[in-house]
Design an enzyme around this catalytic site. Sequence first.
Site, PDB file in Angstrom:
ATOM      1  N   CYS A   1       0.831  -1.208   0.000  1.00 57.65           N
ATOM      2  CA  CYS A   1       0.000   0.000   0.000  1.00 57.65           C
ATOM      3  C   CYS A   1       0.864   1.255   0.000  1.00 57.65           C
ATOM      4  CB  CYS A   1      -0.919  -0.073   1.223  1.00 57.65           C
ATOM      5  SG  CYS A   1      -1.657   1.485   1.752  1.00 57.65           S
TER       6      CYS A   1
ATOM      7  N   CYS B   1       0.095   3.948   2.597  1.00 59.48           N
ATOM      8  CA  CYS B   1       0.525   3.494   3.939  1.00 59.48           C
ATOM      9  C   CYS B   1       1.998   3.813   4.140  1.00 59.48           C
ATOM     10  CB  CYS B   1       0.341   1.987   4.102  1.00 59.48           C
ATOM     11  SG  CYS B   1      -1.367   1.434   3.960  1.00 59.48           S
TER      12      CYS B   1
END
Length: 142
Positions: A65, A68
């Site tokens: 991600c 993230c």
Amino acid sequence: MIVVCPHCMKKNNLPADVPVAEAQCGQCDQDLWSAHPIALNDDNFMHFVPNTEIPVFVDFWAEWCGPCKAMAPVFERLAAQYKTVQFAKVDTEVSPKLSQFFQIRSIPSLILFKQTTQLGRIAGAMNATQLESWLHQHKIQK
Ligand SMILES: [Zn+2]
């Protein structure tokens, strides 16, 4: 105040006047509060969070991600500054049961816990200013 040691997972009972950031574990002697986000998973989460009487701020993330990863340094930096909160990370790939239990539908998702209560949750990457203002809204001070 009960605080679970992030290193050996032993429950410690702290006198109310001792700041958690200045306390050591009675069992393993290591610091009871970590300035770095601690890794929680399917095995230790349900012991650590419900038994720890300070708020735990959890970042649900994954290796793949991008947002993230972009937020990780900010989360890491704030973790060292908020000494009455334990910051933690859950890798959603490693801990699918937790993601399912907390109905994590997009990552990053952040949940602020006080034992079994969710004080707040928010999804999507945030910068430092946004994160700090969100924490402030939830009555979390440095
Ligand atoms: Zn310990």
